[in-house]
Design a protein around this motif. Sequence first.
Motif, PDB file in Angstrom:
ATOM      1  N   GLY A  48     -31.031 -15.235   4.280  1.00 13.73           N
ATOM      2  CA  GLY A  48     -32.279 -15.143   3.610  1.00 13.73           C
ATOM      3  C   GLY A  48     -33.001 -16.352   3.589  1.00 13.73           C
ATOM      4  N   VAL A  49     -32.463 -17.451   3.241  1.00 15.95           N
ATOM      5  CA  VAL A  49     -32.950 -18.807   3.229  1.00 15.95           C
ATOM      6  C   VAL A  49     -33.036 -19.544   4.750  1.00 15.95           C
ATOM      7  CG1 VAL A  49     -32.451 -19.226   0.907  1.00 15.95           C
ATOM      8  CG2 VAL A  49     -30.886 -19.921   2.869  1.00 15.95           C
ATOM      9  N   ALA A  50     -32.194 -19.003   5.715  1.00 15.93           N
ATOM     10  CA  ALA A  50     -32.483 -19.330   7.183  1.00 15.93           C
ATOM     11  C   ALA A  50     -33.601 -18.597   7.666  1.00 15.93           C
ATOM     12  CB  ALA A  50     -31.096 -18.931   7.645  1.00 15.93           C
ATOM     13  N   HIS A  51     -33.847 -17.414   7.225  1.00 14.92           N
ATOM     14  CA  HIS A  51     -35.040 -16.593   7.755  1.00 14.92           C
ATOM     15  C   HIS A  51     -36.239 -17.258   7.357  1.00 14.92           C
ATOM     16  CE1 HIS A  51     -37.779 -13.252   8.878  1.00 14.92           C
ATOM     17  NE2 HIS A  51     -37.794 -13.246   7.703  1.00 14.92           N
ATOM     18  N   GLU A  52     -36.181 -17.565   6.009  1.00 14.80           N
ATOM     19  CA  GLU A  52     -37.417 -18.162   5.617  1.00 14.80           C
ATOM     20  C   GLU A  52     -37.734 -19.674   6.080  1.00 14.80           C
ATOM     21  OE1 GLU A  52     -40.856 -18.865   3.007  1.00 14.80           O
ATOM     22  OE2 GLU A  52     -39.634 -17.038   3.628  1.00 14.80           O
ATOM     23  N   ALA A  53     -36.737 -20.269   6.692  1.00 17.34           N
ATOM     24  CA  ALA A  53     -36.985 -21.774   7.204  1.00 17.34           C
ATOM     25  C   ALA A  53     -37.440 -21.265   8.688  1.00 17.34           C
ATOM     26  CB  ALA A  53     -35.661 -22.353   7.590  1.00 17.34           C
ATOM     27  N   ARG A  54     -37.074 -20.421   9.403  1.00 13.99           N
ATOM     28  CA  ARG A  54     -37.474 -19.899  10.688  1.00 13.99           C
ATOM     29  C   ARG A  54     -38.806 -19.513  10.478  1.00 13.99           C
ATOM     30  NH1 ARG A  54     -33.956 -16.650  11.828  1.00 13.99           N
ATOM     31  NH2 ARG A  54     -32.900 -17.798  13.428  1.00 13.99           N
ATOM     32  N   ARG A  84     -41.296 -20.485   8.600  1.00 14.65           N
ATOM     33  CA  ARG A  84     -42.202 -21.497   8.359  1.00 14.65           C
ATOM     34  C   ARG A  84     -42.049 -22.563   9.493  1.00 14.65           C
ATOM     35  NH1 ARG A  84     -42.406 -23.218   1.786  1.00 14.65           N
ATOM     36  NH2 ARG A  84     -41.498 -21.367   1.133  1.00 14.65           N
ATOM     37  N   GLY A  85     -41.359 -22.240  10.397  1.00 13.86           N
ATOM     38  CA  GLY A  85     -41.228 -23.176  11.662  1.00 13.86           C
ATOM     39  C   GLY A  85     -40.444 -24.176  11.535  1.00 13.86           C
ATOM     40  N   ALA A  86     -39.526 -24.398  10.493  1.00  6.84           N
ATOM     41  CA  ALA A  86     -38.438 -25.304  10.512  1.00  6.84           C
ATOM     42  C   ALA A  86     -37.227 -25.316  11.282  1.00  6.84           C
ATOM     43  CB  ALA A  86     -38.137 -25.537   8.917  1.00  6.84           C
ATOM     44  N   ASP A  87     -36.433 -26.573  11.695  1.00 10.07           N
ATOM     45  CA  ASP A  87     -35.279 -26.328  12.212  1.00 10.07           C
ATOM     46  C   ASP A  87     -34.240 -26.216  11.481  1.00 10.07           C
ATOM     47  OD1 ASP A  87     -36.472 -27.337  14.805  1.00 10.07           O
ATOM     48  OD2 ASP A  87     -36.898 -29.270  13.660  1.00 10.07           O
ATOM     49  N   GLY A  88     -34.366 -26.256  10.156  1.00 13.01           N
ATOM     50  CA  GLY A  88     -33.151 -26.059   9.005  1.00 13.01           C
ATOM     51  C   GLY A  88     -33.629 -25.993   7.717  1.00 13.01           C
ATOM     52  N   VAL A  89     -32.715 -25.778   6.717  1.00 11.66           N
ATOM     53  CA  VAL A  89     -33.019 -25.542   5.301  1.00 11.66           C
ATOM     54  C   VAL A  89     -31.831 -26.210   4.721  1.00 11.66           C
ATOM     55  CG1 VAL A  89     -31.636 -23.313   5.162  1.00 11.66           C
ATOM     56  CG2 VAL A  89     -33.687 -23.632   3.601  1.00 11.66           C
ATOM     57  N   ALA A 149     -21.268 -25.704  -1.644  1.00 10.79           N
ATOM     58  CA  ALA A 149     -21.629 -26.753  -0.538  1.00 10.79           C
ATOM     59  C   ALA A 149     -21.152 -26.258   1.005  1.00 10.79           C
ATOM     60  CB  ALA A 149     -21.162 -28.132  -0.725  1.00 10.79           C
ATOM     61  N   GLU A 150     -22.474 -26.391   1.970  1.00 11.52           N
ATOM     62  CA  GLU A 150     -21.924 -26.017   3.171  1.00 11.52           C
ATOM     63  C   GLU A 150     -22.876 -26.557   4.177  1.00 11.52           C
ATOM     64  OE1 GLU A 150     -20.132 -21.897   5.539  1.00 11.52           O
ATOM     65  OE2 GLU A 150     -21.384 -21.691   3.611  1.00 11.52           O
ATOM     66  N   ILE A 151     -22.412 -26.781   5.448  1.00 12.65           N
ATOM     67  CA  ILE A 151     -23.563 -26.930   6.558  1.00 12.65           C
ATOM     68  C   ILE A 151     -22.885 -25.980   7.738  1.00 12.65           C
ATOM     69  CG2 ILE A 151     -24.088 -28.875   8.332  1.00 12.65           C
ATOM     70  CD1 ILE A 151     -23.660 -30.929   6.237  1.00 12.65           C
ATOM     71  N   ARG A 152     -23.866 -25.439   8.144  1.00 11.10           N
ATOM     72  CA  ARG A 152     -23.441 -24.438   9.159  1.00 11.10           C
ATOM     73  C   ARG A 152     -24.601 -23.929  10.036  1.00 11.10           C
ATOM     74  NH1 ARG A 152     -22.599 -18.826   8.743  1.00 11.10           N
ATOM     75  NH2 ARG A 152     -23.266 -18.002   6.755  1.00 11.10           N
ATOM     76  N   ASP A 153     -24.383 -23.173  11.247  1.00 10.64           N
ATOM     77  CA  ASP A 153     -25.394 -22.813  11.912  1.00 10.64           C
ATOM     78  C   ASP A 153     -25.644 -21.209  11.740  1.00 10.64           C
ATOM     79  OD1 ASP A 153     -26.370 -21.187  14.524  1.00 10.64           O
ATOM     80  OD2 ASP A 153     -27.380 -23.175  14.676  1.00 10.64           O
ATOM     81  N   ILE A 154     -27.031 -20.736  11.478  1.00 12.92           N
ATOM     82  CA  ILE A 154     -27.127 -19.312  11.276  1.00 12.92           C
ATOM     83  C   ILE A 154     -28.233 -18.650  12.029  1.00 12.92           C
ATOM     84  CG2 ILE A 154     -27.795 -17.703   9.602  1.00 12.92           C
ATOM     85  CD1 ILE A 154     -26.761 -19.284   7.321  1.00 12.92           C
ATOM     86  N   ASP A 155     -27.682 -18.428  13.299  1.00 11.36           N
ATOM     87  CA  ASP A 155     -28.519 -18.029  14.376  1.00 11.36           C
ATOM     88  C   ASP A 155     -29.761 -19.102  14.735  1.00 11.36           C
ATOM     89  OD1 ASP A 155     -27.776 -15.393  14.030  1.00 11.36           O
ATOM     90  OD2 ASP A 155     -28.838 -14.703  12.277  1.00 11.36           O
ATOM     91  N   GLY A 156     -29.260 -20.350  14.943  1.00 14.26           N
ATOM     92  CA  GLY A 156     -29.938 -21.434  15.495  1.00 14.26           C
ATOM     93  C   GLY A 156     -30.673 -22.061  14.386  1.00 14.26           C
ATOM     94  N   ILE A 157     -30.429 -21.653  13.079  1.00 14.54           N
ATOM     95  CA  ILE A 157     -31.129 -22.516  12.083  1.00 14.54           C
ATOM     96  C   ILE A 157     -30.078 -23.324  11.224  1.00 14.54           C
ATOM     97  CG2 ILE A 157     -32.204 -22.517   9.944  1.00 14.54           C
ATOM     98  CD1 ILE A 157     -34.230 -21.899  11.976  1.00 14.54           C
ATOM     99  N   LEU A 158     -30.532 -24.546  11.238  1.00  8.93           N
ATOM    100  CA  LEU A 158     -29.240 -25.482  10.459  1.00  8.93           C
ATOM    101  C   LEU A 158     -29.425 -24.847   9.117  1.00  8.93           C
ATOM    102  CD1 LEU A 158     -27.079 -27.621  10.619  1.00  8.93           C
ATOM    103  CD2 LEU A 158     -29.078 -29.140  10.016  1.00  8.93           C
ATOM    104  N   TYR A 159     -28.214 -24.357   8.415  1.00 12.67           N
ATOM    105  CA  TYR A 159     -28.268 -24.061   7.078  1.00 12.67           C
ATOM    106  C   TYR A 159     -27.355 -25.320   6.278  1.00 12.67           C
ATOM    107  CZ  TYR A 159     -26.574 -22.085   2.815  1.00 12.67           C
ATOM    108  OH  TYR A 159     -25.991 -21.552   1.274  1.00 12.67           O
TER     109      TYR A 159
END
Length: 271
Positions: free
Chosen positions: A198-204, A206-211, A219-229
């Motif tokens: 959901g937060v990755a979709h919101e970033a996309r 709004r035209g952002a590269d990540g969230v 705590a986590e850093i990972r790629d979700i469908d091309g968005i940096l989460y």
Amino acid sequence: MKKENSRNTATHLDPKRYRAIWISDIHLGFRGCAAELLLDFLHSVECDTLYLVGDIIDIWELERRVYWPQAHNNVIRTLLGKAKLGTRVVYIPGNHDELLRDYCGMDFGNIEVRRDAIHETADGRKLLIMHGDEMDSVVQCSRFLAVIGSRAYDWLLWANRYVNAIRKRLGKPYWSLAAFLKHKVKNAVNFISSFEKGVAHEARRRGADGVVCGHIHRAEIRDIDGILYCNDGDWVESCTALTENFDGALEIVHWADKSDEAGNPATRKAA
């Protein structure tokens, strides 16, 4: 003891510098808050921009019972001190400190209060900064259920203290009961997955590269469908922060682990 003190003093006199730091879910006013560890972290780092990504003050818990030890006061003083000395501090309220959302767009003591923000990394990526409760259907649809869930989480943290007291006597490392259950219980796993998407979709949108968000204490850093989460974690269970180096590289700092390695007495006090 003298070696521990000298090591800590040296760390604080020579803090590590970052371009940006994100911390959230401190829950000041809650008995489970690891304020001593957070203070040690804040004294050990410097940054150009510090993002406070929600649930800094646990107003829900303070409405239930007042708990505000000196360490919690010292956290506030330290944050204000950093702002006064030139660190840009951006406060994005969460659901536990949602009353502060009435002041979004205003500045207090060099601290900017915003509903959300966009951060541009040194390598040019745009990151949407939000607490994340906006993507939590329970919080959005029923505060009553959210409060009940919060009470259950409090109980898990209470039980966790006794579990780890036994583990310590057996010579075993710290272990989070709440984190274990969140990874194992199917509904919790599904909720976390839906939240992250959901937060990755919101970033996309709004035209952002990540969230960058908090809220779920994971705590986590990972790629979700091309968005940096990126989730910066919390200062109740994991004691983590998200950092950006001056080349734009992002990293999660697990401060409890670092303090254990350094023999920091703050770890034992917080535990």
